[in-house]
Motif scaffolding. Structure first.
Motif, PDB file in Angstrom:
ATOM      1  N   GLU A   1      -2.442   5.935 -10.177  1.00 55.31           N
ATOM      2  CA  GLU A   1      -2.078   6.786  -9.044  1.00 55.31           C
ATOM      3  C   GLU A   1      -2.330   6.063  -7.719  1.00 55.31           C
ATOM      4  O   GLU A   1      -1.504   6.127  -6.797  1.00 55.31           O
ATOM      5  N   ARG A   2      -3.459   5.400  -7.629  1.00 56.22           N
ATOM      6  CA  ARG A   2      -3.778   4.665  -6.400  1.00 56.22           C
ATOM      7  C   ARG A   2      -2.803   3.507  -6.198  1.00 56.22           C
ATOM      8  O   ARG A   2      -2.349   3.255  -5.072  1.00 56.22           O
TER       9      ARG A   2
ATOM     10  N   ASP B   1     -11.598   1.413  -1.400  1.00 56.18           N
ATOM     11  CA  ASP B   1     -11.254   2.798  -1.061  1.00 56.18           C
ATOM     12  C   ASP B   1     -11.976   3.312   0.180  1.00 56.18           C
ATOM     13  O   ASP B   1     -11.485   4.204   0.868  1.00 56.18           O
TER      14      ASP B   1
ATOM     15  N   VAL C   1      -8.139  -1.478  -6.728  1.00 62.17           N
ATOM     16  CA  VAL C   1      -7.408  -0.352  -7.309  1.00 62.17           C
ATOM     17  C   VAL C   1      -8.052   0.000  -8.646  1.00 62.17           C
ATOM     18  O   VAL C   1      -8.340  -0.884  -9.455  1.00 62.17           O
ATOM     19  N   LYS C   2      -8.271   1.296  -8.859  1.00 60.87           N
ATOM     20  CA  LYS C   2      -8.921   1.735 -10.093  1.00 60.87           C
ATOM     21  C   LYS C   2      -8.043   2.629 -10.948  1.00 60.87           C
ATOM     22  O   LYS C   2      -8.416   2.998 -12.065  1.00 60.87           O
ATOM     23  N   SER C   3      -6.869   3.000 -10.425  1.00 65.28           N
ATOM     24  CA  SER C   3      -6.011   3.925 -11.174  1.00 65.28           C
ATOM     25  C   SER C   3      -4.540   3.660 -10.883  1.00 65.28           C
ATOM     26  O   SER C   3      -4.190   3.074  -9.853  1.00 65.28           O
TER      27      SER C   3
ATOM     28  N   GLU D   1       0.384   4.823  -4.871  1.00 65.10           N
ATOM     29  CA  GLU D   1       0.241   5.314  -3.501  1.00 65.10           C
ATOM     30  C   GLU D   1       0.358   4.192  -2.470  1.00 65.10           C
ATOM     31  O   GLU D   1       0.933   4.372  -1.400  1.00 65.10           O
ATOM     32  N   ILE D   2      -0.182   3.019  -2.802  1.00 65.09           N
ATOM     33  CA  ILE D   2      -0.291   1.971  -1.776  1.00 65.09           C
ATOM     34  C   ILE D   2       0.636   0.777  -1.985  1.00 65.09           C
ATOM     35  O   ILE D   2       0.640  -0.144  -1.168  1.00 65.09           O
TER      36      ILE D   2
ATOM     37  N   THR E   1     -12.626   0.998 -15.345  1.00 63.27           N
ATOM     38  CA  THR E   1     -11.174   1.054 -15.489  1.00 63.27           C
ATOM     39  C   THR E   1     -10.821   0.423 -16.830  1.00 63.27           C
ATOM     40  O   THR E   1     -11.236  -0.698 -17.110  1.00 63.27           O
TER      41      THR E   1
END
Length: 211
Positions: free
Chosen positions: A116-117, A90, A112-114, A120-121, A146
């Motif tokens: 949502e992330r 991040d 990635v931890k979520s 997004e990517i 996580t």
């Protein structure tokens, strides 16, 4: 040209601890010889020159065993030694920018931890995700927990391989059964193993049962 047949099953992330360079490189050599499928050189607090020199030394080993070398964070080091790819988090450059810098043929991994992330990517050029920390870790890297439920949710939403990372050891691999991961990322269980060859083979057997 990028190899689309990358095996993410047993992904070694290095940590030098208090090893000499020779000891450090010997562990990587034994791990590659014993069956790790990817190696990520992770250095958080060395000079660019030192990182470059370590990367060259490690790449000689990974090339010998035909294991792809991933460089943590540093696109410049990846390009300088012609490593297989880079892994970013991040706090690093945006995914789209890193992809532009790397070009289309290098591997790009993203922490990635979520969910949502991940959402997004997912269209920004990543080839795989490292999701975690699944379990507490003592490496000198700031981590956020996580859950395995989040790991499963990310796997179900994305079309790239997902690896679990963070405190993954032989004894807790079975908790990842049914998660849909492509493999595991391991640090201390290999880097600090009493018998690296035996540990790598045991980890391979354990992960092959759950993927």
């Amino acid at each position: 040209m990028k190899d689309h047949t990358i095996d993410y099953k047993l992904y070694l992330v290095t940590n030098r601890y208090d090893y000499s360079d020779d000891q450090f490189l010997d562990i990587i050599t034994t791990a590659c010889k014993s069956g790790v499928t990817l190696v990520q050189l992770r250095e958080k607090s060395v000079s660019s020159k030192r990182y470059f020199e370590l990367a060259l030394a490690v790449k000689k080993i990974t090339d010998r065993f035909n294991v792809p070398l991933i460089i943590d964070d540093r696109v410049d080091i990846c390009l300088a030694v012609d490593a297989a790819g880079v892994h970013i988090g991040d706090s690093d450059l945006p995914v789209t920018v890193v992809r532009q810098m790397l070009g289309p043929d290098k591997i790009l991994g993203v922490s990635v931890k979520s969910v949502e992330r991940a959402d997004e990517i997912i269209t920004q050029g990543a080839d795989y995700f490292g999701v975690g920390a699944i379990y507490p870790t003592k490496t000198k890297v700031v981590t956020k927990h996580t859950s395995i439920e989040t790991l499963k949710a990310i796997v179900s939403r994305v079309n790239v391989p997902v690896n679990a990372i963070g405190g993954i050891k032989e004894h807790n691999i079975k908790t990842l059964q049914g998660s849909g991961i492509a493999g595991i990322c391991v640090v201390s269980d290999i880097m600090q193993a009493d018998n690296v060859e035996s540990k790598v083979k045991q980890l391979l057997q354990a992960v092959e049962k759950i993927i």
